[in-house]
Design a protein around this motif. Structure first.
Motif, PDB file in Angstrom:
ATOM      1  N   ARG A 257      38.018   1.397  21.189  1.00  0.00           N
ATOM      2  CA  ARG A 257      38.392   2.759  20.808  1.00  0.00           C
ATOM      3  C   ARG A 257      37.387   3.415  19.868  1.00  0.00           C
ATOM      4  O   ARG A 257      37.601   4.555  19.443  1.00  0.00           O
ATOM      5  CB  ARG A 257      39.769   2.765  20.149  1.00  0.00           C
ATOM      6  CG  ARG A 257      40.898   2.308  21.074  1.00  0.00           C
ATOM      7  CD  ARG A 257      42.236   2.373  20.372  1.00  0.00           C
ATOM      8  NE  ARG A 257      43.325   1.875  21.219  1.00  0.00           N
ATOM      9  CZ  ARG A 257      44.579   1.770  20.831  1.00  0.00           C
ATOM     10  NH1 ARG A 257      44.932   2.139  19.605  1.00  0.00           N
ATOM     11  NH2 ARG A 257      45.497   1.301  21.667  1.00  0.00           N
ATOM     12  N   TYR A 258      36.308   2.720  19.557  1.00  0.00           N
ATOM     13  CA  TYR A 258      35.358   3.211  18.568  1.00  0.00           C
ATOM     14  C   TYR A 258      33.968   3.431  19.136  1.00  0.00           C
ATOM     15  O   TYR A 258      33.468   2.652  19.951  1.00  0.00           O
ATOM     16  CB  TYR A 258      35.266   2.221  17.401  1.00  0.00           C
ATOM     17  CG  TYR A 258      36.460   2.265  16.482  1.00  0.00           C
ATOM     18  CD1 TYR A 258      36.393   2.948  15.275  1.00  0.00           C
ATOM     19  CD2 TYR A 258      37.644   1.643  16.831  1.00  0.00           C
ATOM     20  CE1 TYR A 258      37.486   2.998  14.429  1.00  0.00           C
ATOM     21  CE2 TYR A 258      38.751   1.697  15.999  1.00  0.00           C
ATOM     22  CZ  TYR A 258      38.658   2.375  14.797  1.00  0.00           C
ATOM     23  OH  TYR A 258      39.750   2.429  13.957  1.00  0.00           O
ATOM     24  N   VAL A 259      33.368   4.505  18.664  1.00  0.00           N
ATOM     25  CA  VAL A 259      31.939   4.698  18.844  1.00  0.00           C
ATOM     26  C   VAL A 259      31.258   3.924  17.716  1.00  0.00           C
ATOM     27  O   VAL A 259      31.588   4.114  16.544  1.00  0.00           O
ATOM     28  CB  VAL A 259      31.546   6.178  18.777  1.00  0.00           C
ATOM     29  CG1 VAL A 259      30.030   6.336  18.847  1.00  0.00           C
ATOM     30  CG2 VAL A 259      32.216   6.952  19.904  1.00  0.00           C
ATOM     31  N   MET A 260      30.341   3.057  18.069  1.00  0.00           N
ATOM     32  CA  MET A 260      29.627   2.268  17.084  1.00  0.00           C
ATOM     33  C   MET A 260      28.241   2.853  16.845  1.00  0.00           C
ATOM     34  O   MET A 260      27.626   3.416  17.749  1.00  0.00           O
ATOM     35  CB  MET A 260      29.497   0.820  17.542  1.00  0.00           C
ATOM     36  CG  MET A 260      30.824   0.135  17.852  1.00  0.00           C
ATOM     37  SD  MET A 260      31.930   0.058  16.413  1.00  0.00           S
ATOM     38  CE  MET A 260      30.962  -0.978  15.299  1.00  0.00           C
ATOM     39  N   GLY A 261      27.769   2.703  15.627  1.00  0.00           N
ATOM     40  CA  GLY A 261      26.466   3.258  15.322  1.00  0.00           C
ATOM     41  C   GLY A 261      25.752   2.540  14.200  1.00  0.00           C
ATOM     42  O   GLY A 261      26.338   1.736  13.470  1.00  0.00           O
ATOM     43  N   TRP A 262      24.470   2.838  14.110  1.00  0.00           N
ATOM     44  CA  TRP A 262      23.644   2.369  13.006  1.00  0.00           C
ATOM     45  C   TRP A 262      23.056   3.568  12.288  1.00  0.00           C
ATOM     46  O   TRP A 262      22.545   4.495  12.924  1.00  0.00           O
ATOM     47  CB  TRP A 262      22.507   1.472  13.496  1.00  0.00           C
ATOM     48  CG  TRP A 262      22.945   0.106  13.924  1.00  0.00           C
ATOM     49  CD1 TRP A 262      23.226  -0.305  15.187  1.00  0.00           C
ATOM     50  CD2 TRP A 262      23.135  -1.023  13.075  1.00  0.00           C
ATOM     51  NE1 TRP A 262      23.585  -1.631  15.189  1.00  0.00           N
ATOM     52  CE2 TRP A 262      23.533  -2.094  13.895  1.00  0.00           C
ATOM     53  CE3 TRP A 262      23.004  -1.244  11.702  1.00  0.00           C
ATOM     54  CZ2 TRP A 262      23.809  -3.363  13.397  1.00  0.00           C
ATOM     55  CZ3 TRP A 262      23.282  -2.498  11.204  1.00  0.00           C
ATOM     56  CH2 TRP A 262      23.679  -3.536  12.045  1.00  0.00           C
ATOM     57  N   TYR A 263      23.149   3.545  10.968  1.00  0.00           N
ATOM     58  CA  TYR A 263      22.556   4.549  10.110  1.00  0.00           C
ATOM     59  C   TYR A 263      21.616   3.853   9.143  1.00  0.00           C
ATOM     60  O   TYR A 263      21.730   2.650   8.905  1.00  0.00           O
ATOM     61  CB  TYR A 263      23.627   5.304   9.321  1.00  0.00           C
ATOM     62  CG  TYR A 263      24.520   6.198  10.154  1.00  0.00           C
ATOM     63  CD1 TYR A 263      24.410   7.584  10.068  1.00  0.00           C
ATOM     64  CD2 TYR A 263      25.482   5.669  11.001  1.00  0.00           C
ATOM     65  CE1 TYR A 263      25.238   8.410  10.816  1.00  0.00           C
ATOM     66  CE2 TYR A 263      26.312   6.487  11.757  1.00  0.00           C
ATOM     67  CZ  TYR A 263      26.183   7.853  11.655  1.00  0.00           C
ATOM     68  OH  TYR A 263      27.006   8.678  12.391  1.00  0.00           O
ATOM     69  N   ARG A 264      20.709   4.613   8.572  1.00  0.00           N
ATOM     70  CA  ARG A 264      19.813   4.030   7.580  1.00  0.00           C
ATOM     71  C   ARG A 264      19.553   5.025   6.456  1.00  0.00           C
ATOM     72  O   ARG A 264      19.646   6.236   6.639  1.00  0.00           O
ATOM     73  CB  ARG A 264      18.492   3.598   8.213  1.00  0.00           C
ATOM     74  CG  ARG A 264      17.606   4.733   8.706  1.00  0.00           C
ATOM     75  CD  ARG A 264      16.397   4.181   9.451  1.00  0.00           C
ATOM     76  NE  ARG A 264      15.504   5.232   9.902  1.00  0.00           N
ATOM     77  CZ  ARG A 264      14.457   5.029  10.692  1.00  0.00           C
ATOM     78  NH1 ARG A 264      14.170   3.794  11.114  1.00  0.00           N
ATOM     79  NH2 ARG A 264      13.691   6.055  11.048  1.00  0.00           N
ATOM     80  N   GLN A 265      19.236   4.472   5.299  1.00  0.00           N
ATOM     81  CA  GLN A 265      18.901   5.291   4.152  1.00  0.00           C
ATOM     82  C   GLN A 265      17.716   4.670   3.426  1.00  0.00           C
ATOM     83  O   GLN A 265      17.790   3.536   2.959  1.00  0.00           O
ATOM     84  CB  GLN A 265      20.079   5.442   3.203  1.00  0.00           C
ATOM     85  CG  GLN A 265      19.819   6.415   2.064  1.00  0.00           C
ATOM     86  CD  GLN A 265      21.077   6.820   1.330  1.00  0.00           C
ATOM     87  OE1 GLN A 265      22.082   6.102   1.338  1.00  0.00           O
ATOM     88  NE2 GLN A 265      21.039   7.983   0.696  1.00  0.00           N
ATOM     89  N   ALA A 266      16.641   5.429   3.347  1.00  0.00           N
ATOM     90  CA  ALA A 266      15.445   5.003   2.654  1.00  0.00           C
ATOM     91  C   ALA A 266      15.432   5.606   1.260  1.00  0.00           C
ATOM     92  O   ALA A 266      16.083   6.632   1.010  1.00  0.00           O
ATOM     93  CB  ALA A 266      14.202   5.435   3.428  1.00  0.00           C
ATOM     94  N   PRO A 267      14.694   5.005   0.341  1.00  0.00           N
ATOM     95  CA  PRO A 267      14.611   5.554  -1.012  1.00  0.00           C
ATOM     96  C   PRO A 267      14.145   6.999  -1.006  1.00  0.00           C
ATOM     97  O   PRO A 267      13.160   7.340  -0.347  1.00  0.00           O
ATOM     98  CB  PRO A 267      13.588   4.645  -1.696  1.00  0.00           C
ATOM     99  CG  PRO A 267      13.693   3.353  -0.962  1.00  0.00           C
ATOM    100  CD  PRO A 267      13.942   3.747   0.468  1.00  0.00           C
ATOM    101  N   GLY A 268      14.865   7.847  -1.720  1.00  0.00           N
ATOM    102  CA  GLY A 268      14.500   9.253  -1.810  1.00  0.00           C
ATOM    103  C   GLY A 268      14.893  10.096  -0.626  1.00  0.00           C
ATOM    104  O   GLY A 268      14.565  11.287  -0.583  1.00  0.00           O
ATOM    105  N   LYS A 269      15.576   9.516   0.342  1.00  0.00           N
ATOM    106  CA  LYS A 269      15.995  10.253   1.522  1.00  0.00           C
ATOM    107  C   LYS A 269      17.502  10.168   1.726  1.00  0.00           C
ATOM    108  O   LYS A 269      18.161   9.257   1.230  1.00  0.00           O
ATOM    109  CB  LYS A 269      15.291   9.723   2.774  1.00  0.00           C
ATOM    110  CG  LYS A 269      13.803   9.999   2.837  1.00  0.00           C
ATOM    111  CD  LYS A 269      13.251   9.613   4.195  1.00  0.00           C
ATOM    112  CE  LYS A 269      11.800   9.997   4.348  1.00  0.00           C
ATOM    113  NZ  LYS A 269      11.293   9.653   5.704  1.00  0.00           N
TER     114      LYS A 269
END
Length: 119
Positions: free
Chosen positions: A31-43
């Motif tokens: 029932r879920y859309v799965m995803g990957w997110y990322r966060q870099a320093p300063g962004k």
């Protein structure tokens, strides 16, 4: 009760490959859309890739042709295969599960795993 546990992060040299895995529990995976997110320093955090239960995928322009997202319904896992890695890919990568119909009530995040691309 809901858990998204990422693994596979680490240090890799430019041009190398790395595979991230996210194990989901406490949700009805289909029932879920799965995803990957990322966060870099300063962004700000950015979307990397998503995949539906029907295996429809979407990618950020910056990773198209290099990253591949997939899901294993038998194991309730989602994988991000990362090839031709660049220093710009360095970030904390988070797994996300978003309910198809009521995302406002069921939207979950993993703790994150560090990916560092450096010589």
């Amino acid at each position: 009760q809901v858990q998204l546990v990422e693994s596979g992060g680490g240090l890799v040299r430019p041009g190398g490959s790395l595979s991230l895995s996210c194990a989901a529990s406490g949700i009805i995976f289909s029932r879920y859309v799965m995803g990957w997110y990322r966060q870099a320093p300063g962004k700000q955090r950015e979307l990397v890739a998503t995949i539906t239960s029907g295996d429809a995928t979407s990618y950020a322009d910056s990773v198209k042709g290099r990253f591949t997202i997939s899901r294993d319904t038998a194991q309730n896992t989602v994988t991000l295969q990362m090839n031709s890695l660049k220093p710009e890919d360095t970030a904390v990568y988070h797994c996300n599960a978003r309910h198809l119909n009521i995302p406002e009530l069921h939207n979950y995040w993993g703790q994150g795993t560090q990916v560092t691309v450096s010589s």
